[in-house]
Design a protein around this motif. Structure first.
Motif, PDB file in Angstrom:
ATOM      1  N   ARG A 147       0.827  -1.223   0.000  1.00  0.00           N
ATOM      2  CA  ARG A 147       0.000   0.000   0.000  1.00  0.00           C
ATOM      3  C   ARG A 147       0.854   1.263   0.000  1.00  0.00           C
ATOM      4  O   ARG A 147       0.537   2.232  -0.683  1.00  0.00           O
ATOM      5  N   ASN A 148       1.930   1.259   0.782  1.00  0.00           N
ATOM      6  CA  ASN A 148       2.820   2.423   0.803  1.00  0.00           C
ATOM      7  C   ASN A 148       3.439   2.664  -0.570  1.00  0.00           C
ATOM      8  O   ASN A 148       3.533   3.800  -1.033  1.00  0.00           O
ATOM      9  N   TYR A 149       3.850   1.589  -1.240  1.00  0.00           N
ATOM     10  CA  TYR A 149       4.442   1.739  -2.562  1.00  0.00           C
ATOM     11  C   TYR A 149       3.392   2.145  -3.593  1.00  0.00           C
ATOM     12  O   TYR A 149       3.649   2.968  -4.473  1.00  0.00           O
ATOM     13  N   GLN A 150       2.183   1.612  -3.466  1.00  0.00           N
ATOM     14  CA  GLN A 150       1.086   2.004  -4.347  1.00  0.00           C
ATOM     15  C   GLN A 150       0.821   3.503  -4.224  1.00  0.00           C
ATOM     16  O   GLN A 150       0.646   4.199  -5.230  1.00  0.00           O
ATOM     17  N   GLN A 151       0.828   4.016  -3.009  1.00  0.00           N
ATOM     18  CA  GLN A 151       0.606   5.443  -2.791  1.00  0.00           C
ATOM     19  C   GLN A 151       1.765   6.258  -3.352  1.00  0.00           C
ATOM     20  O   GLN A 151       1.558   7.316  -3.949  1.00  0.00           O
ATOM     21  N   TYR A 152       2.991   5.767  -3.177  1.00  0.00           N
ATOM     22  CA  TYR A 152       4.160   6.440  -3.743  1.00  0.00           C
ATOM     23  C   TYR A 152       4.026   6.555  -5.261  1.00  0.00           C
ATOM     24  O   TYR A 152       4.281   7.616  -5.843  1.00  0.00           O
ATOM     25  N   LEU A 153       3.613   5.476  -5.908  1.00  0.00           N
ATOM     26  CA  LEU A 153       3.433   5.512  -7.361  1.00  0.00           C
ATOM     27  C   LEU A 153       2.349   6.492  -7.769  1.00  0.00           C
ATOM     28  O   LEU A 153       2.518   7.266  -8.720  1.00  0.00           O
ATOM     29  N   ALA A 154       1.236   6.484  -7.047  1.00  0.00           N
ATOM     30  CA  ALA A 154       0.136   7.393  -7.359  1.00  0.00           C
ATOM     31  C   ALA A 154       0.573   8.838  -7.211  1.00  0.00           C
ATOM     32  O   ALA A 154       0.215   9.692  -8.034  1.00  0.00           O
ATOM     33  N   ASP A 155       1.354   9.129  -6.193  1.00  0.00           N
ATOM     34  CA  ASP A 155       1.841  10.495  -5.981  1.00  0.00           C
ATOM     35  C   ASP A 155       2.846  10.914  -7.055  1.00  0.00           C
ATOM     36  O   ASP A 155       2.972  12.091  -7.371  1.00  0.00           O
ATOM     37  N   ALA A 156       3.578   9.949  -7.627  1.00  0.00           N
ATOM     38  CA  ALA A 156       4.613  10.247  -8.613  1.00  0.00           C
ATOM     39  C   ALA A 156       4.034  10.545 -10.000  1.00  0.00           C
ATOM     40  O   ALA A 156       4.702  11.147 -10.831  1.00  0.00           O
ATOM     41  N   ILE A 157       2.813  10.115 -10.235  1.00  0.00           N
ATOM     42  CA  ILE A 157       2.197  10.337 -11.552  1.00  0.00           C
ATOM     43  C   ILE A 157       1.472  11.673 -11.536  1.00  0.00           C
ATOM     44  O   ILE A 157       0.705  11.973 -10.639  1.00  0.00           O
TER      45      ILE A 157
END
Length: 73
Positions: free
Chosen positions: A33-43
């Motif tokens: 979940r933390n990595y999923q959020q990181y990816l979402a924030d990066a886009i």
């Protein structure tokens, strides 16, 4: 723990084009979940984020399975 959690991106833009990409594999849902959020924030393209978490049960321990640190975007 015998499960892994995959962070996947699914793109289905038309009847012809569907893509599934593996972005990371983790030993805990929290890490995924933390990595999923990181990816979402990066886009920054404004599209709805295509990232999903899929739990794969009972795959660990497996001597040839390596859950690596994800690469940075």
């Amino acid at each position: 723990m015998n499960d892994i959690y995959l962070v996947l991106a699914v793109y289905d833009k038309s009847d012809k084009d569907t893509a599934v990409s593996l972005y990371g594999a983790f030993h805990s849902k929290k890490e995924a979940r933390n990595y999923q959020q990181y990816l979402a924030d990066a886009i920054t393209d404004g599209d709805k984020e295509p990232f999903h978490i899929k739990r794969i049960k009972n795959v660990c321990p497996y001597e040839r399975l390596i859950v690596d640190e994800p690469c940075e975007i």
